[in-house]
Write a protein that holds these residues in place. Structure first.
Motif, PDB file in Angstrom:
ATOM      1  N   ALA A 136       0.800  -1.231   0.000  1.00 28.83           N
ATOM      2  CA  ALA A 136       0.000   0.000   0.000  1.00 28.83           C
ATOM      3  C   ALA A 136       0.831   1.279   0.000  1.00 28.83           C
ATOM      4  O   ALA A 136       0.443   2.269  -0.625  1.00 28.83           O
ATOM      5  CB  ALA A 136      -0.968  -0.014   1.185  1.00 28.83           C
ATOM      6  N   ALA A 157      -5.599  -0.218  -4.753  1.00 26.23           N
ATOM      7  CA  ALA A 157      -6.448   0.572  -3.851  1.00 26.23           C
ATOM      8  C   ALA A 157      -5.741   1.848  -3.424  1.00 26.23           C
ATOM      9  O   ALA A 157      -6.337   2.930  -3.407  1.00 26.23           O
ATOM     10  CB  ALA A 157      -6.816  -0.270  -2.632  1.00 26.23           C
ATOM     11  N   SER A 158      -4.465   1.740  -3.100  1.00 21.58           N
ATOM     12  CA  SER A 158      -3.716   2.914  -2.667  1.00 21.58           C
ATOM     13  C   SER A 158      -3.588   3.928  -3.800  1.00 21.58           C
ATOM     14  O   SER A 158      -3.726   5.140  -3.586  1.00 21.58           O
ATOM     15  CB  SER A 158      -2.328   2.482  -2.176  1.00 21.58           C
ATOM     16  OG  SER A 158      -1.639   3.575  -1.623  1.00 21.58           O
ATOM     17  N   LEU A 169      -6.888   5.697  -4.219  1.00 24.21           N
ATOM     18  CA  LEU A 169      -7.122   6.625  -3.121  1.00 24.21           C
ATOM     19  C   LEU A 169      -6.249   7.866  -3.256  1.00 24.21           C
ATOM     20  O   LEU A 169      -6.656   8.976  -2.895  1.00 24.21           O
ATOM     21  CB  LEU A 169      -6.862   5.939  -1.780  1.00 24.21           C
ATOM     22  CG  LEU A 169      -7.903   4.876  -1.391  1.00 24.21           C
ATOM     23  CD1 LEU A 169      -7.437   4.100  -0.169  1.00 24.21           C
ATOM     24  CD2 LEU A 169      -9.251   5.530  -1.119  1.00 24.21           C
ATOM     25  N   THR A 209      -6.503   7.389   4.676  1.00 25.36           N
ATOM     26  CA  THR A 209      -7.658   6.536   4.379  1.00 25.36           C
ATOM     27  C   THR A 209      -7.290   5.077   4.199  1.00 25.36           C
ATOM     28  O   THR A 209      -7.908   4.179   4.781  1.00 25.36           O
ATOM     29  CB  THR A 209      -8.370   7.047   3.110  1.00 25.36           C
ATOM     30  OG1 THR A 209      -8.656   8.433   3.249  1.00 25.36           O
ATOM     31  CG2 THR A 209      -9.665   6.284   2.886  1.00 25.36           C
ATOM     32  N   VAL A 210      -6.263   4.796   3.388  1.00 28.59           N
ATOM     33  CA  VAL A 210      -5.930   3.405   3.091  1.00 28.59           C
ATOM     34  C   VAL A 210      -5.515   2.658   4.352  1.00 28.59           C
ATOM     35  O   VAL A 210      -5.878   1.486   4.547  1.00 28.59           O
ATOM     36  CB  VAL A 210      -4.821   3.340   2.005  1.00 28.59           C
ATOM     37  CG1 VAL A 210      -3.499   3.926   2.505  1.00 28.59           C
ATOM     38  CG2 VAL A 210      -4.613   1.893   1.553  1.00 28.59           C
TER      39      VAL A 210
END
Length: 420
Positions: A44, A169-170, A173, A183-184
């Motif tokens: 991440a 995902a990172s 975001l 957030t992550v």
């Protein structure tokens, strides 16, 4: 401490047997999700490194130190706690490690400088090292005799799928979330806490036995049946994990070196491309002979390194991303071939220790070359460091091919001598 849950008879119509089968299936999914989540958390930070560099004026060397603080602590944890779940059971080790992992995510979310990042990554490395061998061994404990090889395949595919999910995902975001550096990690902290709670409701799959304190002494214990496989494929493992380490910590910087106008998301996506290709490769080659898969993966390292160099010599981002795809193919093929070769001959005892030894070699191969690349970037520039890294990876792959060929000839010779 509960004991091993009896295996339900195949296709039994007894309600109790069906319940046990359903519980084992749920435990298998949970353990696979834990392995994937741990590796998602490890990747991440990759798309966030350029943000940290800009916000806190960090050098490339500092970024590799942040990255390697995680890897080296994970190594220490594997050396000390890698076999702990063989003695205490899988559940207590997993619960404690997952709670520690959640705490490290909270620290990452609140980090305000390089020191805080390094501290959080050290804590994360300790938790991940304790959890990965326990979760992987639990998957092997839950092997279904009707689906041979599924546990080893899951041990191969869950980590790379997790890394792909974490970096994707990172990256998203970074692009869309108002506070991407918070957030992550908050989402991951919640996930790890939920998994820790879920583990407490599962049945234990390993019998506890004496020697837990003695197992904490730093050591590597690879059972004899797995040792010859590790010697045969070890050099190839070093090559692909070193390549993965380069793309993980310096991949975004390489993208911006080749294409200075590229977005921050483009830098983060290069590691996603690698891990997504690795995931697809593991699945595609699941029925391929493990030695053949490892050999093919080693071969893929050479054109991967060549494409990376072409990207630095005018071919641009298509060559860099093509090199990342081939690096992913190499990673997926070698890692799943190596794990299948090592784990196939083992019973319950020794599984966690063998996985720990595999991950020690892997993360050592990932972290030490990355530190060297960061230092070389600091003194000679990323262009020179990338050239040296690509050549070294290709040479390691050639050495890995030679070791696999020798192992194949030795196995054929032994088989011939065993004939009546």
């Amino acid at each position: 401490m509960s004991t091993v849950t009896p295996r339900a008879p195949a296709q039994s119509s007894h309600p109790g047997a069906r319940t046990q089968t359903a519980k084992r299936a749920a435990s298998f999914v949970l353990d696979a999700s834990i392995l994937a989540a741990l590796l998602a958390a490890s990747s991440a930070p990759t798309p966030l490194y350029p943000h940290y560099q800009d916000a806190w004026d960090l050098s490339a060397l500092t970024i590799t130190v942040v990255f390697s603080a995680y890897s080296l602590t994970l190594l220490l944890a594997l050396l000390t706690t890698g076999a702990l779940s063989d003695h205490l059971g899988r559940r207590p080790v997993l619960v404690g490690a997952l709670l520690l992992e959640a705490a490290s995510m909270v620290l990452l979310a609140s980090a305000d400088g390089a020191g805080a990042l390094i501290t959080a990554r050290i804590l994360q490395g300790a938790a991940t090292g304790a959890a990965t061998s326990a979760a992987g061994a639990a998957l092997l404990d839950l092997q279904d005799p009707l689906r041979p090889g599924r546990s080893a395949l899951t041990n191969s595919i869950a980590p790379v799928a997790g890394m792909a999910a974490g970096v994707l995902a990172s990256t998203l975001l970074v692009r869309f979330a108002p506070a991407p550096t918070v957030t992550v990690y908050v989402l991951l902290a919640v996930l790890f806490a939920a998994q820790a709670i879920a583990v407490t409701f599962t049945a234990e799959t390993a019998r506890a036995h004496a020697g837990a304190l003695r197992s904490l002494r730093p050591h590597l214990a690879v059972p004899s049946p797995a040792r010859s496989a590790l010697l045969a494929v070890g050099t190839a493992v070093v090559a692909i994990w070193a390549l993965g380490g380069f793309y993980s910590c310096l991949g975004p910087a390489l993208v911006h070196l080749v294409a200075p106008g590229a977005s921050q998301a483009a830098g983060g996506m290069v590691f996603f491309v690698l891990t997504a290709a690795a995931t697809l490769t593991v699945w595609t080659l699941r029925c391929t002979a493990p030695r053949a898969a490892a050999t093919g993966g080693s071969l893929a390292v050479i054109p991967s390194a060549a494409l990376s160099l072409l990207g630095l010599h005018g071919s641009g981002l298509p060559a860099v991303y093509g090199g990342a795809v081939l690096a992913g193919v190499a990673f997926g093929a070698v890692s799943q071939g190596a794990l299948r070769m090592m784990l196939a001959p083992l019973d319950e005892q020794g599984r966690a220790a063998t996985l720990a030894a595999y991950y020690v070699l892997s993360y050592l191969s990932m972290s030490l070359p990355a530190i060297a690349a960061g230092a070389a970037t600091q003194h000679y520039g990323l262009n020179t460091a990338a050239h040296a890294y690509a050549v070294a990876a290709a040479l390691l792959a050639v050495a890995g091919l030679a070791a696999l060929a020798m192992s194949r000839r030795r196995a054929a010779h032994n088989a011939h001598n065993d004939l009546p």
